[in-house]
Design an enzyme around this catalytic site. Structure first.
Site, PDB file in Angstrom:
ATOM      1  N   THR A 141      35.323  34.610  41.906  1.00 55.32           N
ATOM      2  CA  THR A 141      35.086  35.673  42.716  1.00 55.32           C
ATOM      3  C   THR A 141      32.797  35.653  42.530  1.00 55.32           C
ATOM      4  O   THR A 141      32.615  36.110  41.270  1.00 55.32           O
ATOM      5  CB  THR A 141      35.740  36.310  42.331  1.00 55.32           C
ATOM      6  OG1 THR A 141      36.941  36.325  42.594  1.00 55.32           O
ATOM      7  CG2 THR A 141      35.321  38.263  42.769  1.00 55.32           C
ATOM      8  N   LYS A 186      38.052  38.376  49.645  1.00 51.35           N
ATOM      9  CA  LYS A 186      38.581  38.495  47.896  1.00 51.35           C
ATOM     10  C   LYS A 186      37.402  39.694  47.389  1.00 51.35           C
ATOM     11  O   LYS A 186      38.144  40.441  46.732  1.00 51.35           O
ATOM     12  CB  LYS A 186      37.751  36.711  47.730  1.00 51.35           C
ATOM     13  CG  LYS A 186      37.642  36.956  45.669  1.00 51.35           C
ATOM     14  CD  LYS A 186      39.392  37.427  45.767  1.00 51.35           C
ATOM     15  CE  LYS A 186      39.742  37.855  44.422  1.00 51.35           C
ATOM     16  NZ  LYS A 186      39.559  36.988  42.499  1.00 51.35           N
ATOM     17  N   LYS A 224      32.221  42.647  36.720  1.00 44.44           N
ATOM     18  CA  LYS A 224      32.125  42.230  37.007  1.00 44.44           C
ATOM     19  C   LYS A 224      31.886  42.326  38.510  1.00 44.44           C
ATOM     20  O   LYS A 224      30.897  42.694  39.180  1.00 44.44           O
ATOM     21  CB  LYS A 224      32.555  40.558  36.827  1.00 44.44           C
ATOM     22  CG  LYS A 224      31.710  39.608  37.793  1.00 44.44           C
ATOM     23  CD  LYS A 224      32.211  38.271  37.015  1.00 44.44           C
ATOM     24  CE  LYS A 224      33.681  37.948  37.917  1.00 44.44           C
ATOM     25  NZ  LYS A 224      33.863  37.825  39.045  1.00 44.44           N
TER      26      LYS A 224
END
Length: 299
Positions: free
Chosen positions: A99, A175, A243
């Protein structure tokens, strides 16, 4: 026969490698924990001691590491150890499953093409169990020539391989939007369970009712089960959403797009991380709520 290599035998990567092997492919692996790679190879496959040797041996290299920085290291080395890109054969395909910021993925495609390599932007979702059974989802984007080489391996690893664009970026954007929902849903699930505990509702009864009612979500059902069991073993850690929601907010900030729920969820995960729960399962975000007694699990 096309040879596939997989880098990163963690929660997702180990299952993906097993799915490739189960499909009959010649699977080569690398992990910084050599014993993990050797254990995989003992069941069939080849373990490499270096990224460079894996790159030289494979036509398709699948990278399943945590973030963009680790992907850079895998490809180009870390200053002391060589990466795999320099040894990969011209026309080989690098499949990136992390990701990351979509703009970073776009830039990586151009950099690899400059080296004569092909690229598929292919973030993944579904969790470790679905990765192990070959039932996960891949959100992919790449040029047709790259797909032509990589597609059999993508289909072996995932039940759903979505083709979202003919160049890098679109897979990572989708995503990131998935991670927006996942993070917000976990934060909302934790908030709901915390309120129930504060109000003295039986946690197991609350879980049973919600999972059979309109307020349920996949994340509530999955993550609040961890809370009931008092099992914060990190299948996906708090810091992953520090994150990932950070990337969500960076992407939106670039176009001045407001994301109030994502911002709040990000702050919740940040608070959990700095409170000492960074490496625990992301359901540990519930631990930021004051004045509640969490389930202790079965004795």
């Amino acid at each position: 026969m096309t040879t596939v290599g997989l880098i990163g035998l963690g929660a997702m990567g180990s299952g993906m490698a097993a799915s490739l092997r189960r499909a009959g492919h010649n699977v080569q692996v690398f992990d910084v924990r050599r014993e993990v790679a050797q254990a995989f190879a003992a069941e069939g496959g080849v373990a490499h001691d270096t990224l460079a040797s894996l790159g030289a041996a494979c036509d398709v290299v699948v990278s399943v590491v945590v973030n963009a920085a680790q992907t850079e290291s895998v490809l180009f080395g870390d200053g002391s150890t060589a990466g795999c890109a320099a040894s990969m054969k011209p026309g080989s395909v690098f499949v990136m499953c992390s990701t990351v910021d979509p703009n970073w993925s776009v830039a990586l495609e151009a950099r690899l093409e400059g080296m004569g390599l092909q690229y598929v932007d292919a973030p993944i979702s579904g969790g470790a169990a679905k990765a192990a059974s070959g039932q996960m989802t891949m959100m992919t984007a790449g040029k047709p020539a790259a797909y032509a080489v990589a597609e059999p391996f993508l289909n072996a690893m995932a039940a759903k391989v979505y083709k979202l664009g003919d160049s890098a970026g679109a897979g990572s954007k989708v995503k990131i939007i998935n991670q927006l929902l996942a993070g917000v849903h976990i934060a909302a699930a934790a908030e709901a369970m915390a309120l129930g505990l504060r109000e003295g509702v039986d946690a197991a009864a609350l879980y049973e009712v919600i999972t059979n009612s309109a307020g349920n979500s996949w994340m509530f059902e999955n993550r609040m089960a961890h809370v009931l069991a008092a099992d914060y073993t990190p299948l996906s850690a708090v810091d992953i959403f520090v994150k990932d929601l950070g990337i969500v907010l960076d992407m939106a900030r670039a176009s001045k797009f407001p994301l109030p729920l994502s911002s709040t969820a990000h702050q919740m995960f940040m608070q959990a991380s700095t409170a000492g729960f960074a490496k625990e399962d992301d359901s540990a975000v519930i631990k930021i709520f004051p004045g509640i007694e969490l389930p202790k699990g079965k004795a």
